[in-house]
Write an enzyme that holds these catalytic residues in place. Structure first.
Site, PDB file in Angstrom:
ATOM      1  CD  GLU A  62      -2.403 -36.194 -21.825  1.00 24.09           C
ATOM      2  OE1 GLU A  62      -1.541 -36.855 -22.473  1.00 24.09           O
ATOM      3  OE2 GLU A  62      -3.268 -35.518 -21.901  1.00 24.09           O
ATOM      4  CG  HIS A 131     -13.943 -38.239 -22.729  1.00 20.75           C
ATOM      5  ND1 HIS A 131     -13.183 -39.031 -23.716  1.00 20.75           N
ATOM      6  CD2 HIS A 131     -13.854 -37.046 -23.016  1.00 20.75           C
ATOM      7  CE1 HIS A 131     -12.650 -37.800 -24.806  1.00 20.75           C
ATOM      8  NE2 HIS A 131     -13.075 -36.834 -24.113  1.00 20.75           N
TER       9      HIS A 131
END
Lengths: 341, 448
Positions: A62, A131
Site C-alpha cells: 500500500e 476489514h
C-alpha cells in the site's frame, strides 16, 4: 438528464468511468482492480474498457501504491487509488500524511497532487479483522487532505467525480454496508449542478433535535428520525458528506433552531469527528443549547469479531437513547451514550 | 579474495565488474572501499560480512586513489565527450572539476553560516562530490530527480541557485525552489519515501509516451529515448520499506528509473553494516533489477555507469540500481558529532580517496589543470561563496500569515477560518511596540 437505478458500487464505477472518459490523465491503481474488478467489483469492466495502462493492478504494497500515485501526480496525472480494506491503509500512512497531504504546502503551491484514495470503510458486514474499521479521524486530523464519505448512490457517483477533479488529495470513504444499496443515479450530472464537495446536506428537516452523521449511518439516523416522529419528536438529520472541511455553518444553523445536538458515527469516540462537531457547536451555539451535545459512536476498543460487532456499531436504539437524553427524557448515563458532564 | 561462480547480474556493467574483479582483487582497492568487508565499522552487530565475495562486489573504477587513469572499454565508451583528449573534452573535464570544487566550497560556506547562526541546520555533502556531480552530469534537462536532503551538488547541477539551496536550512520555507523549474523535487526528509515518487513519475513518463503526448528523443546519440528519473537514496534508506517497494514496483513495470544509492557508510551513527551484511548492490538482483557498484569517489566512473543506466532506462530496458561507494567526510548534520561513533583513522583513510583531489591529480598529470586553472577555479568558488553568504544573510522571514498559504490548492473553510482567527490575534499587537507584519494572502487558506 437520464437516471438509472444503480447500486452504490455500480454508481462508483459509473463515476470512475465518466471521470476516465472526461480526462485522459485519470488512472486507477490498486490491488485486484483489473480483471477481478476489485473485491467489491467497483472497478468492474474498467480495465477491459480503458486498458491495463490506465487501470493498473499493483504489487501488494500500500505504501508503494500511494508513493507511486504521488509520483504520477507529480508528473501531471490524476491517480485514483483503491485501498482494498480500511484496515490496510495504515501501511501507507507516511505516504498519505507526510507526502501526499503536505506536498502542496511543502512546495509553496508549485506541486499539486490530485490523488483520490478510495477506501471501503466501516463494519456491520460480518467481516474479518482489519476489514471493518473507521479510520477517518486520522485523515481529518491531517492538514492538506480533504475527506469525504458518501451515503447514497448519487453522491457516490458525483462526489467521486468531484474528488477526482479536485486539485487537492481526497480521502474518499465508501461504506461497505451500502455497496449493494440501490438508488437513482444520473451518472452524467454536470458537476456544477451538484452541491460543492465540502458541503453538508439536510436530508430530513426537523425542529427538536439536530442529528449529524455521515456514511452508512445516515440510514440509521433517518430510521431513528422516523421512530422519534412516532413519539412526536421532530429530528433534523444532516448528512455531513465532507469530514474535512466540516460544514460547521450548516450544523450551527440547525442547532440554533433545535437547541439540541446528537452526533452519530461508527469510528471510535475519543478525538473522533463527533468530538470536533460537539466542540464546535458548543463554541458557536452555547447560548442556544438546551442540553449538552451527545455522541453516539463506536467505543474506544479494537473492532470486535463479527459475532460481537453489534456492540460496536451504533444502531437505531442507541441513537434513540441519545435523542431522549438531549430531550431530558432519560438519565444522562443512558446506555450507549456518552456520559455527560 | 576467493573467486566465485556466477554473478547472476545480467547487465553490461556487472559484466564489466566481473571482468575487472580479477585485476582489482590484486590491488589495494575494492575491499577497503567496500564498506562491508572493511574493518572500519567497529562495535556493530552486523549480520555478518560477505563471507564469499562476488565479482560485482568490486566497485567499478577508472581513476584510482592516486588519480591514475585505468582504461576500461566498457565504461570508456560512455565518456568520449569528457575524457578523450580533445579540446572540448578537456573543457568538459575541467567543468566537472570546477563543479565539484564549487560544491565543496558552497558546503563549507553553509557550514560556516550555520556556525554563525545564519542557518538552523546544514547537512554537509563533503566527500560525496564525485557521486553527485558525476551522476547529475549524466542527466538530460527533461529528466527528473527525486532526492534526499544532502544532494546539494545534484541540485546545483540541475540549475538551483546556491542561495536557494539554503532557504530550507535557514528555516524560512519547506522548499527552496520550484521543482518544475529545474526538474528536481525539493529535498525529502522521510528516509526513502522519494524512491516511490521516482517510480510513479517514471510510470507517468511511460504513460506519456504511450499516449503520444511526448516523443522519445531520436538525435542519434547515447541520450536518445525517453526522459528518465533518478531517485537518490542513501545506505540507511536501503532498509526502508518504501525503497524495497520501489524496487518491486519499478521492476514489475520496467519504468525508466535509476535508483542511485550513495553509500556514504553512515546513517548518522549507524554504519552500513547495520543495514546490510552483504554489499547493497546485491539486493538489486533479487528484485530482478540490474545492479552496479561503482567507486563513488571517481567522477568518471560514476558518470559512465549513470549514463549507461540512463541509456537502459530511456530505451525500454527498465530500472537500474547504482551503488556508489563513497564517504560522508563530515557530520550527518551540523547538529551531529561523529567523534562519538567513528575513529579519526577512518576519516584519514577516506581522505586518501578524496574525490576532488583524485580528479585534480589526474588532470594535473595530464597537463589539463595548470596552476592558473586552479587559481581560476578557486576564485570562482570563492565568488560563489561570497554571493551565497550575502544572499543568505539578506533573506527575510516570510510574513506570519503565509503559514496558511498553500495548505490546500483550493479554498478550505477550516483553514480560512483559522487564518482569520490568527490574523485577528496578530492585529491585536498593532498598537504595541511589537512589529508584526501579517502579510500573506488575505482571507484564504489556499491559492484562490
Amino acid at each position: 438528464m437520464t437516471t438509472q437505478t444503480l447500486t452504490l458500487a455500480k454508481a462508483l464505477g459509473a463515476g470512475l468511468r465518466r471521470a476516465m472518459t472526461d480526462d485522459p490523465t485519470v488512472m486507477v491503481l490498486g490491488e485486484d482492480i483489473g480483471r477481478l474488478g476489485g473485491v467489491y467489483r467497483v472497478t468492474d469492466g474498467l480495465q477491459a474498457e480503458f486498458g491495463p495502462r490506465r487501470v493498473v493492478d499493483t504489487p501488494l504494497a500500500e505504501s508503494g501504491i500511494l508513493g507511486t500515485a504521488v509520483g504520477l501526480a507529480y508528473r501531471g496525472y490524476r491517480p485514483v487509488v483503491e485501498i482494498q480494506f480500511d484496515g490496510f491503509v495504515y501501511v501507507a500512512f507516511d505516504q498519505i500524511v507526510s507526502q501526499l497531504a503536505k506536498m502542496h504546502a511543502r512546495t509553496n503551491g508549485k506541486v499539486k497532487l490530485p490523488v483520490t484514495i478510495r477506501i471501503p470503510v466501516a463494519g456491520g458486514i460480518g467481516a474479518a479483522e482489519h476489514h471493518s474499521e473507521s479510520p477517518e479521524a486520522y485523515f481529518v486530523h491531517t492538514a492538506g487532505l480533504r475527506v469525504v464519505s458518501v451515503s447514497n448512490p448519487q453522491d457516490a457517483s458525483t462526489v467521486l467525480r468531484q474528488a477526482i477533479a479536485c486539485d487537492d488529495p481526497v480521502v474518499f470513504f465508501e461504506p461497505k454496508r451500502l455497496y449493494h444499496v440501490k438508488g437513482e443515479v444520473d451518472a452524467d450530472l454536470p458537476l456544477d449542478d451538484a452541491p460543492p464537495m465540502g458541503t453538508a446536506r439536510v436530508v430530513r428537516p426537523g425542529d427538536d433535535v439536530t442529528l449529524v452523521t455521515f456514511g452508512s449511518h445516515v440510514a440509521t439516523a433517518l430510521d431513528a428520525a422516523t421512530a422519534a416522529s412516532d413519539e412526536g419528536v421532530s429530528v433534523e438529520v444532516i448528512d455531513l458528506r465532507s469530514l474535512s472541511p466540516i460544514d460547521h455553518d450548516t450544523i450551527a444553523a440547525s442547532v440554533r433552531r433545535t437547541g439540541r445536538l446528537v452526533v452519530l458515527h461508527e469510528g471510535p469516540r475519543q478525538a473522533g469527528v463527533g468530538a470536533e462537531i460537539a466542540t464546535s457547536v458548543t463554541e458557536r451555539c452555547f447560548d442556544f443549547l438546551e442540553a449538552p451535545p451527545a455522541r453516539v459512536t463506536g467505543y474506544d476498543i479494537p473492532y470486535p469479531p463479527a459475532k460481537l460487532e453489534g456492540n460496536q456499531v451504533p444502531d437505531l436504539d442507541r441513537v434513540l437513547v441519545a435523542v431522549d437524553r438531549v430531550l431530558g427524557r432519560v438519565p444522562a448515563s443512558g446506555a450507549g451514550v456518552e456520559v455527560g458532564a | 579474495m576467493p573467486s566465485t561462480m556466477g554473478s547472476t547480474s545480467r547487465d553490461d556493467l556487472s559484466r564489466a565488474g566481473a571482468a575487472r574483479a580479477e585485476t582489482a582483487s590484486g590491488t589495494t582497492d575494492g575491499t577497503t572501499t567496500d564498506g562491508t568487508n572493511g574493518s572500519t565499522n567497529p562495535g556493530t552487530t552486523a549480520a555478518g560480512t560477505a563471507s564469499t565475495a562476488r565479482p560485482g562486489d568490486i566497485p567499478l573504477r577508472l581513476l584510482d586513489e592516486k588519480g591514475v587513469r585505468h582504461p576500461d572499454p566498457a565504461l570508456d565508451r560512455w565518456l568520449t565527450d569528457v575524457d578523450a583528449g580533445t579540446g572540448d573534452a578537456r573543457a568538459a573535464l575541467l567543468a566537472l572539476y570546477e563543479e565539484m570544487v564549487v560544491a565543496r566550497r558552497i558546503d563549507a560556506e553553509a557550514t560556516a553560516l550555520q556556525r554563525q547562526g545564519e542557518l538552523a541546520l546544514w547537512p554537509p555533502l563533503q566527500g560525496q562530490e564525485a557521486a553527485q556531480v558525476g551522476s547529475a552530469a549524466a542527466l538530460r534537462t527533461d529528466d527528473f530527480v527525486f532526492s534526499s536532503y544532502r544532494e546539494h551538488a545534484v541540485a546545483r547541477k540541475r540549475g538551483v541557485a546556491p542561495v536557494d539551496l539554503l532557504r530550507v536550512w535557514r528555516g524560512i520555507t519547506a522548499s527552496g525552489w520550484d521543482p518544475y523549474a529545474v526538474n528536481m523535487a525539493t529535498p525529502q526528509v522521510i528516509i526513502g519515501a522519494q524512491a516511490l515518487h521516482g517510480v510513479g513519475y517514471a510510470l507517468g513518463i511511460q504513460a506519456d509516451v504511450e499516449r503520444g503526448v511526448v516523443e522519445p528523443r531520436q538525435d542519434g546519440t547515447d541520450d536518445d529515448g525517453t526522459a528518465a528519473v533518478v531517485a537518490y537514496v542513501g545506505d540507511g534508506a536501503m532498509s526502508q520499506g518504501d525503497v524495497n517497494e520501489a524496487f518491486v514496483f519499478a521492476a514489475t513495470w520496467q519504468v525508466p528509473l535509476v535508483l542511485f544509492c550513495q553509500n556514504n557508510q553512515w546513517a548518522i551513527s549507524e554504519p552500513v553494516t547495520l543495514q546490510s551484511g552483504v554489499p547493497l548492490v546485491r539486493r538489486a538482483d533479487g528484485f530482478g533489477v540490474p545492479g552496479v557498484r561503482v567507486d563513488g569517489n571517481d567522477v568518471l566512473a560514476v558518470l559512465a555507469v549513470t549514463r549507461e543506466a540512463l541509456h537502459r532506462a530511456r530505451t525500454g530496458g527498465g530500472p537500474t540500481f547504482v551503488e556508489a561507494v563513497t564517504y560522508r567526510m563530515g557530520p550527518h548534520t551540523t547538529a551531529d558529532d561523529p567523534t562519538r561513533y567513528r575513529d579519526a583513522s577512518e576519516l584519514d583513510a577516506w581522505a586518501e580517496r578524496d574525490p576532488v583531489a583524485r580528479l585534480a591529480a589526474y588532470l594535473r598529470a595530464g597537463g589539463l589543470l595548470t596552476d592558473d586553472d586552479e587559481a581560476r577555479v578557486r576564485a570562482a568558488a570563492d565568488a560563489v561563496a561570497a554571493e551565497l553568504r550575502a544572499g543568505v544573510v539578506a533573506l527575510e522571514d516570510p510574513p506570519p500569515l503565509s503559514v496558511f498559504d498553500h495548505v490546500y490548492a483550493g479554498p478550505h473553510a477550516t483553514v480560512a477560518a483559522e487564518r482569520a482567527e490568527h490574523a485577528a490575534y496578530l492585529a491585536g499587537f498593532a498598537d504595541t511596540d511589537t512589529d508584526i507584519t501579517t502579510g500573506g494572502d488575505a482571507g484564504q487558506g489556499a491559492d484562490r
